[in-house]
Design an enzyme around this catalytic site. Sequence first.
Site, PDB file in Angstrom:
ATOM      1  N   TYR A   1     124.851  33.859 -57.872  1.00 24.55           N
ATOM      2  CA  TYR A   1     123.736  34.788 -57.713  1.00 24.55           C
ATOM      3  C   TYR A   1     123.790  35.912 -58.721  1.00 24.55           C
ATOM      4  O   TYR A   1     124.838  36.376 -59.133  1.00 24.55           O
ATOM      5  CB  TYR A   1     123.629  35.327 -56.293  1.00 24.55           C
ATOM      6  CG  TYR A   1     124.826  36.065 -55.743  1.00 24.55           C
ATOM      7  CD1 TYR A   1     124.806  37.443 -55.626  1.00 24.55           C
ATOM      8  CD2 TYR A   1     125.946  35.373 -55.299  1.00 24.55           C
ATOM      9  CE1 TYR A   1     125.878  38.127 -55.095  1.00 24.55           C
ATOM     10  CE2 TYR A   1     127.024  36.039 -54.760  1.00 24.55           C
ATOM     11  CZ  TYR A   1     126.985  37.422 -54.657  1.00 24.55           C
ATOM     12  OH  TYR A   1     128.059  38.098 -54.127  1.00 24.55           O
TER      13      TYR A   1
ATOM     14  N   LYS B   1     118.743  40.086 -55.204  1.00 25.45           N
ATOM     15  CA  LYS B   1     119.597  38.939 -55.523  1.00 25.45           C
ATOM     16  C   LYS B   1     118.744  37.703 -55.773  1.00 25.45           C
ATOM     17  O   LYS B   1     117.821  37.414 -55.013  1.00 25.45           O
ATOM     18  CB  LYS B   1     120.561  38.643 -54.379  1.00 25.45           C
ATOM     19  CG  LYS B   1     121.543  39.758 -54.094  1.00 25.45           C
ATOM     20  CD  LYS B   1     122.428  39.432 -52.903  1.00 25.45           C
ATOM     21  CE  LYS B   1     123.390  40.571 -52.621  1.00 25.45           C
ATOM     22  NZ  LYS B   1     124.201  40.283 -51.417  1.00 25.45           N
TER      23      LYS B   1
ATOM     24  N   ASP C   1     133.036  41.067 -41.515  1.00 22.97           N
ATOM     25  CA  ASP C   1     131.819  40.461 -40.986  1.00 22.97           C
ATOM     26  C   ASP C   1     131.925  40.229 -39.480  1.00 22.97           C
ATOM     27  O   ASP C   1     130.958  40.403 -38.748  1.00 22.97           O
ATOM     28  CB  ASP C   1     131.512  39.157 -41.714  1.00 22.97           C
ATOM     29  CG  ASP C   1     131.206  39.386 -43.188  1.00 22.97           C
ATOM     30  OD1 ASP C   1     130.812  40.517 -43.557  1.00 22.97           O
ATOM     31  OD2 ASP C   1     131.368  38.436 -43.975  1.00 22.97           O
TER      32      ASP C   1
ATOM     33  N   HIS D   1     125.303  40.854 -45.705  1.00 22.54           N
ATOM     34  CA  HIS D   1     125.719  41.968 -46.556  1.00 22.54           C
ATOM     35  C   HIS D   1     124.527  42.684 -47.188  1.00 22.54           C
ATOM     36  O   HIS D   1     123.507  42.075 -47.464  1.00 22.54           O
ATOM     37  CB  HIS D   1     126.629  41.459 -47.678  1.00 22.54           C
ATOM     38  CG  HIS D   1     127.872  40.803 -47.180  1.00 22.54           C
ATOM     39  ND1 HIS D   1     128.518  39.818 -47.882  1.00 22.54           N
ATOM     40  CD2 HIS D   1     128.588  40.981 -46.045  1.00 22.54           C
ATOM     41  CE1 HIS D   1     129.589  39.425 -47.213  1.00 22.54           C
ATOM     42  NE2 HIS D   1     129.647  40.110 -46.092  1.00 22.54           N
TER      43      HIS D   1
END
Length: 189
Positions: free
Chosen positions: A133, A73, A176, A64
């Site tokens: 995250y 991140k 995905d 992503h």
Amino acid sequence: MPYTATPTALPDVLVLEPRVFGDARGFFFESYSRRDFLTATGVDADFVQDNHSRSAQGVLRGLHYQLVKPQGKLVRVTQGRVWDVAVDLRRHSPHFGRWVGVELSAENKRQLWVPPGFGHGFLTLSESAEFLYKTTDYWYPEHERSLLWNDVDLAIAWPLQDLAAVGKQPGLAAKDAAAPSLKHAELYG
């Protein structure tokens, strides 16, 4: 210093290892301090959102990225273990299209800094995993993109043998599974 930062094969992607204080009662460590993150990494990140996911064994989330308002991140695992992957999607980068993978687990307490401009994903290796995250920008679903996790041009060495040993295949979200390859994806300048 509460943690050390070590560059990976992609110099902008860093592994952070905390200094853990433990005894018979348990352990303690600082998982994040803005001042110490800056000192260890040289990155002055302004984190605006924390996310927490739980995934069953074999779940593969990613790859992503946000095309507009890209996110940096800082990722870690608090339960279980994952194979975490970052892919350089910056066309101007000398490392464009290269990837790095690191095992993150509750046991090793490592974190991975994935800068803006990178695709990110992970494969859950343990029976389940909890993944936390921090992001440097908010999630904007209209700007989110996915890159095909098993693109032959990327040739990411996902540890699928761990899944095969227990008779599983990667579990993917529909977006995905249908993601474009690097050749056909919308990418950063």
